[in-house]
Design an enzyme around this catalytic site. Structure first.
Site, short mmCIF file in Angstrom:
data_model
loop_
_atom_site.label_atom_id
_atom_site.label_comp_id
_atom_site.label_asym_id
_atom_site.label_seq_id
_atom_site.Cartn_x
_atom_site.Cartn_y
_atom_site.Cartn_z
N TYR A 149 0.81 -1.65 -0.55
CA TYR A 149 0.38 -0.34 0.08
C TYR A 149 0.78 1.16 0.08
O TYR A 149 0.27 2.50 -0.49
CB TYR A 149 -1.15 -0.17 1.50
CG TYR A 149 -1.99 -0.77 1.42
CD1 TYR A 149 -1.80 -2.25 0.65
CD2 TYR A 149 -3.29 0.26 1.25
CE1 TYR A 149 -3.58 -2.94 0.98
CE2 TYR A 149 -3.85 -0.78 1.68
CZ TYR A 149 -4.79 -1.92 0.78
OH TYR A 149 -5.46 -3.19 0.75
N LYS A 202 3.77 -15.29 2.50
CA LYS A 202 3.51 -16.43 1.16
C LYS A 202 5.17 -16.77 0.85
O LYS A 202 6.00 -15.88 -0.19
CB LYS A 202 3.26 -15.44 0.07
CG LYS A 202 2.66 -16.64 -1.30
CD LYS A 202 2.24 -17.02 -1.12
CE LYS A 202 1.77 -18.42 -2.51
NZ LYS A 202 1.19 -19.41 -2.57
N ASP A 234 -2.43 -19.21 0.48
CA ASP A 234 -3.33 -19.19 0.05
C ASP A 234 -4.08 -20.42 0.92
O ASP A 234 -5.49 -20.18 0.82
CB ASP A 234 -2.61 -19.87 -1.20
CG ASP A 234 -1.61 -20.50 -1.42
OD1 ASP A 234 -0.42 -20.31 -0.48
OD2 ASP A 234 -1.00 -20.64 -2.14
N ASP A 258 -5.94 -7.37 4.56
CA ASP A 258 -6.90 -6.72 3.80
C ASP A 258 -8.01 -7.68 3.45
O ASP A 258 -9.02 -7.81 3.00
CB ASP A 258 -6.59 -5.72 2.99
CG ASP A 258 -7.63 -4.61 2.23
OD1 ASP A 258 -8.76 -4.88 2.83
OD2 ASP A 258 -7.66 -4.63 1.05
N ASP A 262 -11.89 -9.58 4.43
CA ASP A 262 -12.81 -9.32 3.69
C ASP A 262 -13.71 -10.96 4.01
O ASP A 262 -15.07 -11.11 3.64
CB ASP A 262 -12.80 -8.60 2.85
CG ASP A 262 -13.31 -7.77 2.06
OD1 ASP A 262 -12.94 -6.76 3.39
OD2 ASP A 262 -13.91 -7.28 1.39
C1 IPM Z 1 -10.55 -1.23 4.02
C2 IPM Z 1 -10.83 -0.92 3.06
C3 IPM Z 1 -9.41 -0.40 2.04
C4 IPM Z 1 -8.19 -0.97 2.36
C5 IPM Z 1 -9.56 0.62 1.02
C6 IPM Z 1 -11.27 1.36 0.94
C7 IPM Z 1 -8.85 1.58 0.79
O1 IPM Z 1 -10.45 -2.05 1.55
O2 IPM Z 1 -9.98 -0.49 5.74
O3 IPM Z 1 -9.84 -2.88 4.21
O4 IPM Z 1 -7.38 -1.52 1.36
O5 IPM Z 1 -7.26 -0.43 3.68
MG MG Z 2 -10.83 -4.05 3.06
#
Ligand code: IPM
Ligand code: MG
Length: 381
Positions: A149, A202, A234, A258, A262
């Site tokens: 990032y 990884k 993975d 990240d 999710d």
């Molecule tokens: C998160 C989001 C952010 C990230 C985006 C919106 C930049 O997906 O906080 O997980 O990738 O960190």
């Molecule tokens: Mg995210």
């Protein structure tokens, strides 16, 4: 005590989920004798519209002066075609970097009340859980201010693959210090939990991952009571859906964290349930902190009073705990969320997949009000 909270409602459903969180905080303040002073700040798309930039200097300045920051969400299709440095997401990244909140704690817990909203089969859940329960409780500690990032990136106009000119690159760079500080945070978290830490990487391919393992080998000796393990990312993505109960604390890089958070969120019933705390170094006894639900701005459901505010309310609870050291207050909020779910209140996203009796489908505001009401019934209140 008085606390100053920088409030960044942001875009999409951000303002809708921030409002109930402040109502809950105010109810806690009334009960325990705290005053929360909010300093509302513009960032993201809202700031682009009014000032031309996603993270105005005034926002940054004010954010660093408050005791903690609570953020809704930023981003949306309206600003999608802007160049990278002007996108709303820059505001998030800029705040994270400026506040140096390098350790992002993302708990993913399957509450028993939401079992029916989890897409995994019973056999899968209970088989992976050492206590044989159809639930799990894991914590992802995501490195937040380094890696891909924030690494060197750019375009190479002179390169050519023979078809179209140009190439682009992003780089994953981690210093020993960056890895060590997030690892120590993760170990500290594991010490208060089930004492298992899994470093996800990884390392079979990436040099930076092999470096994470070297740092882990050096640091782990300081935490003999914690069981340290390693897993390729993975495989981890697969293990999360084969048996989330096997994990306690996962620590990983910015990008992997990240993605995995999710994935983990879906297993809890809804991404709308997940809070997060982003913590920096300890200053004056408390870490600098920024708190946000992990769901993002969800422009498709914005303005309809259907978003789930619980992720933001639980983020506010994390703020009480980590930034202000108000453990009883944090527990009261968490208990109230549990009580609301026990009472059958559900926003659309966490409603049972098959019609279940006793559920009351409510909107964002009503859900917030229910938490405030049930606060008074919790044991810590
Ligand atoms: C998160 C989001 C952010 C990230 C985006 C919106 C930049 O997906 O906080 O997980 O990738 O960190
Ligand atoms: Mg995210």
């Amino acid at each position: 005590m008085n606390y100053s909270i920088a409030l960044v409602p942001g875009d999409g459903i951000g303002p809708e989920v921030i409002a109930p969180a402040t109502e809950v905080l105010d109810a806690v303040g009334d009960r325990y004798g705290h005053v929360f002073n909010y300093v509302e700040l513009e960032a993201g798309g809202a700031a682009i519209d009014s000032t031309g930039e996603p993270l105005p200097a005034a926002t940054l300045e004010a954010a660093t002066q408050c005791d903690a920051l609570l953020l809704g969400a930023v981003g949306g299709p309206r600003w999608e075609n802007l160049p990278g440095h002007l996108r709303p997401e820059r505001a998030l990244l800029g705040l994270r970097a400026a506040l140096e909140v390098y350790a992002n704690l993302r708990p993913a817990v399957l509450l028993p009340q939401l079992r029916s909203a989890c897409p995994l089969k019973d056999e899968v859940l209970s088989a992976s859980n050492h206590e044989g329960r159809a639930a799990f409780d894991l914590l992802i500690v995501r490195e937040l201010t380094g890696g891909l990032y924030f690494g060197k990136r750019g375009r190479l106009e002179e390169e050519s693959d023979g078809h179209r000119p140009g190439a682009a690159f992003d780089t994953e760079t981690y210093s020993w210090r960056e890895i060590e500080r997030v690892l120590r945070r993760a170990y500290a978290a594991a010490a208060l939990r089930r004492k298992k830490l899994c470093v996800v990487d990884k390392a079979n391919v990436l040099e930076s991952s092999r470096y994470w393992r070297e740092v882990t080998a050096a640091v782990s000796g300081d935490y003999p009571e914690i069981e340290t393990s390693f897993m390729y990312v993975d495989n981890c993505a697969m293990q999360l859906i084969r048996g989330p109960g096997q994990f306690d604390v996962i620590v990983t890089s910015n990008l992997f964290g990240d993605i995995l958070s999710d994935e983990a969120s879906v297993l809890t019933g809804s991404i709308g349930m997940l809070p997060s705390a982003s913590l920096g170094d300890i200053v004056g006894g408390r870490p600098r902190g920024m708190y946000e639900p992990i769901h993002g701005s969800a422009p498709d459901i914005a303005g309809q009073d259907i978003a789930n505010p619980l992720g933001t309310i639980l983020s506010a609870a994390m703020m009480l705990r980590y930034s202000f050291g108000l453990e009883a207050e944090a527990l009261a909020v968490e208990d109230a969320v549990g009580a609301v779910l026990d009472s059958g209140y559900r926003t659309r996203d966490i409603a049972a997949r098959s019609a279940a009796g006793g559920e009351k489908i409510v909107g964002t505001q009503a859900m917030g009000k229910a938490v405030v009401e049930l606060l008074e019934t919790t044991r810590n209140f």
